[in-house]
Design an enzyme around this catalytic site. Sequence first.
Site, PDB file in Angstrom:
ATOM      1  N   ASN A 152       0.804  -1.221   0.000  1.00 23.78           N
ATOM      2  CA  ASN A 152       0.000   0.000   0.000  1.00 23.78           C
ATOM      3  C   ASN A 152       0.839   1.274   0.000  1.00 23.78           C
ATOM      4  O   ASN A 152       0.363   2.322  -0.387  1.00 23.78           O
ATOM      5  CB  ASN A 152      -0.957   0.002   1.198  1.00 23.78           C
ATOM      6  N   GLN A 180      -4.832  -4.000  -2.022  1.00 24.30           N
ATOM      7  CA  GLN A 180      -4.415  -2.956  -2.970  1.00 24.30           C
ATOM      8  C   GLN A 180      -4.469  -3.405  -4.427  1.00 24.30           C
ATOM      9  O   GLN A 180      -4.600  -2.576  -5.311  1.00 24.30           O
ATOM     10  CB  GLN A 180      -2.981  -2.497  -2.656  1.00 24.30           C
ATOM     11  N   SER A 200     -11.026  -5.516  -0.074  1.00 25.13           N
ATOM     12  CA  SER A 200     -11.850  -4.509   0.586  1.00 25.13           C
ATOM     13  C   SER A 200     -12.478  -3.593  -0.457  1.00 25.13           C
ATOM     14  O   SER A 200     -11.784  -3.046  -1.310  1.00 25.13           O
ATOM     15  CB  SER A 200     -10.991  -3.698   1.560  1.00 25.13           C
ATOM     16  N   ALA A 201     -13.822  -3.420  -0.384  1.00 23.55           N
ATOM     17  CA  ALA A 201     -14.559  -2.718  -1.448  1.00 23.55           C
ATOM     18  C   ALA A 201     -14.140  -1.260  -1.628  1.00 23.55           C
ATOM     19  O   ALA A 201     -14.090  -0.763  -2.752  1.00 23.55           O
ATOM     20  CB  ALA A 201     -16.063  -2.790  -1.156  1.00 23.55           C
ATOM     21  N   HIS A 202     -13.815  -0.561  -0.530  1.00 21.07           N
ATOM     22  CA  HIS A 202     -13.586   0.880  -0.675  1.00 21.07           C
ATOM     23  C   HIS A 202     -12.277   1.221  -1.370  1.00 21.07           C
ATOM     24  O   HIS A 202     -12.013   2.374  -1.687  1.00 21.07           O
ATOM     25  CB  HIS A 202     -13.703   1.601   0.682  1.00 21.07           C
ATOM     26  N   THR A 238     -25.906 -10.188  10.969  1.00 23.53           N
ATOM     27  CA  THR A 238     -26.789  -9.926   9.830  1.00 23.53           C
ATOM     28  C   THR A 238     -25.997  -9.245   8.719  1.00 23.53           C
ATOM     29  O   THR A 238     -25.244  -8.306   8.970  1.00 23.53           O
ATOM     30  CB  THR A 238     -27.983  -9.062  10.275  1.00 23.53           C
ATOM     31  N   CYS A 326       1.534   8.701  11.029  1.00 27.10           N
ATOM     32  CA  CYS A 326       1.646   9.634  12.135  1.00 27.10           C
ATOM     33  C   CYS A 326       0.838   9.092  13.302  1.00 27.10           C
ATOM     34  O   CYS A 326      -0.380   9.021  13.242  1.00 27.10           O
ATOM     35  CB  CYS A 326       1.102  10.979  11.705  1.00 27.10           C
TER      36      CYS A 326
END
Length: 392
Positions: A152, A180, A200-202, A238, A326
Site C-alpha cells: 500500500n 491494494q 476490501s470494497a472501498h 446480519t 503519524c
Amino acid sequence: MQKIYFDHAATTPVDPEVLQVMLPYYTESFGNPSSIHWFGRENRKAVEDARLMVAKELGANEPSEIVFTGCGSESDNMALKGIVSAHKDKGNHIITSTIEHHAVLDACKYLEKQGFEVTYIPVNTEGMVDPQEVFQALTDRTILVSIMHANNEVGVIQPIADIGKVLRERKILFHTDAVQSVGSIPVNVNDLSVDLLSLSAHKFYGPKGVGALYIRKGTLIHSFLHGGGQERNRRAGTENIAGIVGLARALQLANEHIAENQAKISYLRDYFIDNVLKHIEHVHLNGHRTQRLPGNINFSFEYIEGESLLLNLDLKGVAASSGSACTSGSLEPSHVLLAMGISPEIAHGSLRLTLGKSNSKEEIDYLLVVLPEIVNKLRAMSPLYDSSRASV
Ligand SMILES: *Cc1c(COP(=O)(O)O)cnc(C)c1O
C-alpha cells in the site's frame, strides 16, 4: 481553487453505478436474509448473487469460497487468527514479510504473544520479497504463510504465483492481502495458487465497511465472530446487504475496465515520475520501477519533511499522503521504507501519490508546477540543504 485527489490507496469514492445498485437495500428491500418470508428471501438471493459474482471475478471454483466481512482488516485478521487456531495441533510457525499492512503485522504480533512463532521475511532495496527466502524459512512446524500481493505504500507487486506454486506442493496454507491489487491489476486465486485472499470494497470504488475473504474449499478455519449461522458459520452477524451488493458490482466494474484504466493510469504515473526525476534534485523513487501498481508513486525528497510537503500541497488543493504513519503526535518513519534499507532521515521526506481512474494529465501537469515550487521553498528554509550545497 481546484481540489485534486491523489490518495486512492487510502480510499476511493463510490462509483455512481455502484451506489445505484446499493440504494434499494436501504429502503424498500430491507429484509433480513435469514428470514423465511418474501422480504428475507429476496435479500438472501441478493447476497448469494453477489457471492457468485465475486467468486467469478476472482476465478474461484465455487461461490461458497467467498466470505463477506466488515473490512479488509477483518479479512486479514480472520485469515491469520482463524487459520492458526484451526491448525495449531500441526505447528505454531507463521511466515510473513516485514512490509505487510498493519492489519497483518499487528495480528502477527498478537499471535506471538499467544505463543506462535513468526518469521518476518525481509525485502530488498526495491521492496521485493525473494521467494527463495520464504522457502528457506519453512520448517515442519509452519502452518501459514502470509505475503501481501501489492504494497500500500510503495505499490510493489510481489511474486505471489511463484511462492504459491511451491507452497501448494509442500501443502502449506498461503494467504495474500490483495486489498491494494484487486480491481487495479488482474487477480485470480488459482493463477496465484493462494488458499486465502483478502479484499476490501472501498479500495476499488465500492463502499467502506465491507470486505471479503476468499477461502479455498476444504480449508479448515475457525470463526472468531460467533452468533448466528451466517456465512456458513464462518462469520456471524446480519449481512450488510447494500455493502455486499455494492462490493460485487464495484469489483465487476473494475475488472470490466481494468486494461484501459491500467494503461491510462500507469501512463500518468510514468509521465510524473520521469518529470520529477528530470526536474527535481536529490530525489529518490521508492519501490521497484516497473513491478508496481499502476497508480502508485512514492518519492523521498532529501532535506524535506514529508509532513511539511503534505501541508503545503494541501494549501495548493492537492490531497496526497506521506509514506510515514503519524501516530499520536510522534512521527514514526514508515516501517516499509525502513525495511527497504532507506535511512530514517530520507524516509521522513517521503511523499505518496496514488492515482485513480478520474485523474487527468492536466492535474498531473498542475502538480508538476506546484511541487517543484514547494520543494524549493522548503529546502530554502533548511539549514542542512544550504550547508550541503556549500560543500559541493
Ligand atoms: C486498506 C488496506 C487494508 C485495510 O482495509 P480496510 O478495509 O480499510 O480495513 C489492508 N491491507 C492493505 C494492503 C490495505 O491497503
